[in-house]
Design an enzyme around this catalytic site. Structure first.
Site, PDB file in Angstrom:
ATOM      1  N   GLY A 558      13.952  28.420   0.302  1.00  0.00           N
ATOM      2  CA  GLY A 558      13.618  29.853   0.447  1.00  0.00           C
ATOM      3  C   GLY A 558      11.888  30.074  -0.055  1.00  0.00           C
ATOM      4  N   VAL A 563      16.749  25.274  -3.397  1.00  0.00           N
ATOM      5  CA  VAL A 563      18.055  25.664  -3.942  1.00  0.00           C
ATOM      6  C   VAL A 563      18.738  24.432  -4.119  1.00  0.00           C
ATOM      7  CG1 VAL A 563      20.218  26.720  -3.948  1.00  0.00           C
ATOM      8  CG2 VAL A 563      18.153  27.839  -3.036  1.00  0.00           C
ATOM      9  N   ASP A 673      16.238  43.157   2.023  1.00  0.00           N
ATOM     10  CA  ASP A 673      16.046  41.811   2.722  1.00  0.00           C
ATOM     11  C   ASP A 673      17.256  41.363   3.423  1.00  0.00           C
ATOM     12  OD1 ASP A 673      14.491  40.039   3.572  1.00  0.00           O
ATOM     13  OD2 ASP A 673      14.685  38.652   1.849  1.00  0.00           O
TER      14      ASP A 673
END
Length: 887
Positions: A558, A563, A673
């Site tokens: 991201g 991640v 978001d």
């Protein structure tokens, strides 16, 4: 055994000077022999105590006695290993709430460390009970008593004040009960009492101690929210939070199943107005325990119960709920006791169990399905992790009839016979929590008392001239007392606690720095509260968890960075988001994420476990979401094809998370978001909102928006927010509207490879709805499986979310209601079948329904999304939306 003891004493006697002493020996030899004999008797009595027999000692007592239940209590002298400067004291006043003067009217007090030692069997589990009566003792101010207690390396009390605790709980005495797992290779248990060094004049005291050998009655407990994980109760050391005879009366220790436990009435723990009905079994037929040991709970517990009642119009509209105040940052085992006495068939009484606002029984609770027959007791153990936070938290245990899905029960009811809650020691062998704070009502009463006292002082001042020397003396006395009490009152601090997975409470510096590009850059300040509410991981721990950031563990990328899938504390799966050092913007998002998620806890929000900030590396540690993002199951080549019902359920879950942010948290929180990559799915396909790096707290009460620079993801951005830079909750609603069409159409929010009019999903969807050819944009995998009435309601809702002006969009509450209603419409009756003919029929029906809407222009589209709520109104639907606690 007694013969050996007798022979040993004879040998002692024969080898003392007394055996050869003449009649005219000095008297001092006689006293010497008496002292030695008594000393050896005490040593022998301790060494020959049976570790398999319960021990009850009345601390500070000079003689043995019996309590109100007829139980015998010994003197404590033979168990004191290290008395320190301890001394026995007697309370000057017996509170009327004390049912028995034994063991509460005597105590042992020490200003230094004192130690008790008890013989134990290393293969047995033991109950340890500590009794405290914070009364008035000569020469000791009970308000100054702050102390710690350690047992076999476990800290069970830290900076504990019995006076503060009793005042906060409005109780005359305090009983602390602990259960210690078998201590292999150890034949004695040492209890160390130590006065706190923080306060001058502090001392430790205890009125009574019980040690009861027990079988290992704890089993494996399913970790709620993680169906594939469990807690091994057999090796757990615990503190008892509550033990309730649900629907029944108080059960004294003498009526327990040999373990000397006390079972209390559950009425004080009931939450809300819906308390259900209590019942009891008066049949002479005994219980069939089968393979379950009888010591799990006495028969009296299983002979009484609390249910919701026979009327489904009532039972479907409330939860039968119990609430428990607990210390944050610990894991708790919740044991539920059941015994069905009324029904005898499966699916007659089927219900859900919710613990800490999470579903503990995904497939429902059916006592007959578990036992196979009536009058057969059974128990179920669950474990929950309580979030970090200031002060005590609440754990709710709720029951609700299972009214969703195909397995609808014959009777909409729920039942519970008994309930136990145990706090589990953390990884640091700690069970100690902070001293509780008085309730608001009690604090108000104390304030009124002080106010009245001030009035009395004022009244004395008013009569000063007429009272002469006597009044002067009286006033001086009052002032002296006030000054003394003010000086002697000790601060009541709350001791911090560490925890077991998944949330931790550690104190760290509130200031954070990040090294970017070789330069040390002071970043945004992390509040003390947020730092205390999250576990602080070292970089070494993060590297170990991710195998030194092995690329094979990358599960996503991201704007913040990569991640990784990781494992902490043995086998607990987590997701670790590592920052990208080249992105300076990530520092603020890093802090915002911690600030937001450290204060939030909801079933449909991804839980933040902790963070790492060390040597320029930043990382956030979350619960692991086994099924990844929602987007990857829609149009990224994933082999799993989500059904329309599954998609609706996931949308409802995400909507609940956003609804909580908007209305359930302390302040309104705007996510800013919302998109399908920020909706994650756990192992049970439960949808959770994630990524709070761009979140903002909502406007003040006298404002309607937050003025801020535009941030978010293109394709999901609210056009009104983009034009005016004014952020509201309706900005999240617009983004979620795009998500609704993304789910329906299985295509990205933006796709530059498509013709111009189709690049933006929001524009294309609105255009398609206006033209009445909605069937052309539906995902082929689900086309023909959606009921026309369901699709009409869904499209109606999604279209309204995409209105140009926020005032025309539904609130998240209305949006959630409509999604629930859409699901009900989909589940009612048989939907359209597959095949070409079925799809044509469905398309015709869809167009017929949509043709009734005036969608030519947003300004003309005035039909409220929530107006249709009056159609087919269902209290069952509404009960699924309303959350009593907002968490």
């Amino acid at each position: 055994m007694h013969f050996l003891k007798k022979q040993f004493l004879i040998q002692i006697f024969l080898h003392t000077p007394f055996a050869t002493m003449h009649i005219d020996c000095h008297v001092k030899y006689y006293y010497t022999i008496i002292y030695i004999t008594i000393l050896f008797l005490n040593v022998l009595k301790l060494s020959f105590s049976d570790p398999n027999v319960a021990i009850s000692i009345d601390c500070g007592a000079t003689i043995e006695g019996k309590d109100i239940d007829g139980r015998k209590w010994e003197m404590d002298t033979k168990y004191i290993l290290s008395p320190g400067d301890s001394q026995p004291v007697k309370a000057q006043f017996q509170d009327p709430a004390l049912l028995s003067d034994i063991p509460y009217m005597t105590a042992r007090v020490s200003k230094s460390e004192m130690t008790y030692k008890f013989p134990i069997n290393s293969t047995s589990r033991y109950f340890l009970r500590l009794h405290f009566y914070p009364g008035s003792y000569p020469s000791f101010n009970i308000e100054k008593s702050y102390f710690s207690v350690t047992v076999a390396g476990f800290t069970v009390l830290n900076n504990f004040s019995a006076a503060v605790t009793a005042e906060a709980l409005t109780q005359a005495y305090i009983i602390k009960e602990y259960s210690f797992a078998p201590l292999d290779g150890i034949d004695s248990l040492e209890l160390k009492f130590k006065a706190s060094y923080k306060y001058d004049g502090s001392f430790a005291f205890v009125n009574g101690i019980e040690l009861v050998p027990t079988p290992n009655f704890l089993d494996s407990a399913v970790l709620v929210g993680f169906s594939d994980q469990s807690l091994d109760g057999k090796t757990a050391t615990t503190e008892t939070v509550a033990r309730l005879n649900v629907g029944g009366n108080y059960i004294p220790p003498t009526n327990d199943s040999g373990l000397l436990r006390t079972w209390y009435d559950d009425t004080p723990y009931l939450f809300g107005a819906g308390v259900g009905v209590t019942s009891s079994d008066n049949k002479t037929v005994g219980l069939d325990y089968r393979d379950m040991p009888k010591y799990i709970a006495p028969k009296t517990v299983y002979d009484t119960w609390r249910s919701m009642g026979p009327d489904p119009n009532v039972t479907l509209n409330f939860n039968l709920t119990w609430t428990f105040s607990v210390d944050p940052s610990f894991t708790y085992i919740v044991r539920l006791h059941f015994c069905e006495h009324v029904y005898s068939k499966v699916n007659q009484r089927l219900f859900n169990v919710y613990i800490y606002n999470q579903t503990a029984t995904p497939s429902g609770a059916d006592v007959i399905a578990w036992t196979g027959a009536k009058d057969v007791p059974v128990y179920k153990d669950f474990a929950v992790n309580v979030q970090t936070g200031e002060g005590q938290q609440e754990v709710l245990v709720a029951l609700h009839p299972r009214d969703i899905g195909a397995e609808k029960p014959e009777f909409y009811d729920a039942i519970l016979n008994g309930l136990e809650v145990f706090k589990v020691s953390d990884g640091n062998k700690n069970l100690a929590g902070p001293n509780p704070s008085p309730s608001e009502a009690l604090a108000k009463a104390e304030q009124e008392k002080r106010k009245n006292f001030s009035k009395d002082v004022t009244r004395i001042n008013a009569i000063w001239p007429a009272s002469g020397v006597a009044a002067a003396f009286g006033l001086a006395t009052v002032l002296a007392v006030v000054l003394y009490k003010k000086k002697s009152r000790m601060p009541r601090s709350k001791s911090g606690t560490s925890s077991w997975l998944p949330l931790y409470g550690n104190s760290h510096s509130s200031g954070m720095k990040s090294t970017i590009g070789g330069n040390s850059v002071a970043c945004a300040q992390l509040s003390t509260e947020a730092a205390a509410n999250c576990r602080h991981f070292t970089l070494a721990e993060i590297r170990k968890a991710t195998k030194n950031f092995d690329e094979s563990n990358v599960i996503g990328v991201g704007g913040f960075g990569k991640v990784y899938k990781g494992v902490i504390d043995g086998n607990f799966k987590v997701a670790i988001k590592k920052s990208n050092p080249s992105s300076e913007q990530g520092v603020n998002e890093f802090v915002t994420e911690i600030e937001m998620l450290s204060k939030l806890r909801h079933k449909h929000l991804v839980s933040l476990i902790g963070y790492c900030e060390e040597n320029g590396e930043m990382a956030l540690v979350y619960d692991f979401m086994a099924h990844g993002t929602l987007r990857e199951h829609l149009y990224k080549g994933n082999k799993i094809n989500l059904t329309w019902k599954q998609r609706l359920e996931m949308l409802i879950g995400a909507a609940k998370g956003l609804h909580y942010l908007h209305t359930g948290a302390k302040y309104t929180i705007i996510h800013r978001d919302v998109k399908t990559t920020n909706i994650l799915l756990d192992e049970n396909w439960v949808a959770k909102i994630s990524d709070f790096g761009l979140s903002k707290t909502g406007p003040e009460t006298n404002q309607h928006h937050v003025s801020t620079v535009v941030k978010g993801s293109f394709g999901y951005l609210d056009p009104e927010y983009f034009r005016r830079q004014q952020l509201t909750e309706k900005s999240d609603v617009y983004s979620f509207g795009v998500v609704l069409f993304e789910i329906l159409c299985a295509r990205p929010a933006l796709n530059p490879s498509l013709p111009k009019e189709q690049v933006s999903l929001a524009d294309w969807a609105r255009s398609s709805v206006r033209k009445g050819n909605i069937e052309e944009i539906i995902d082929p995998n689900i086309k023909g499986t959606i009921k026309p009435e369901c699709l009409k309601k869904f499209v109606d809702t999604a279209f309204k979310c995409l209105s140009d002006h926020g005032i025309d969009r539904p609130s998240m509450s209305d949006l959630l209601w409509n999604l629930e209603f859409s699901l009900q419409l989909q589940e009612s009756g048989d939907g359209p079948k597959g095949g070409s003919s079925g799809r044509n029929t469905a398309s015709d029906n869809i167009n017929m329904h949509l043709s009734t809407l005036n969608l030519d222009d947003d300004e003309d589209y005035t039909e409220s999304v929530s107006s249709s709520n009056n159609q087919n109104s269902s209290t069952a639907i509404f009960s699924q939306i309303v959350h009593q606690t907002g968490r």
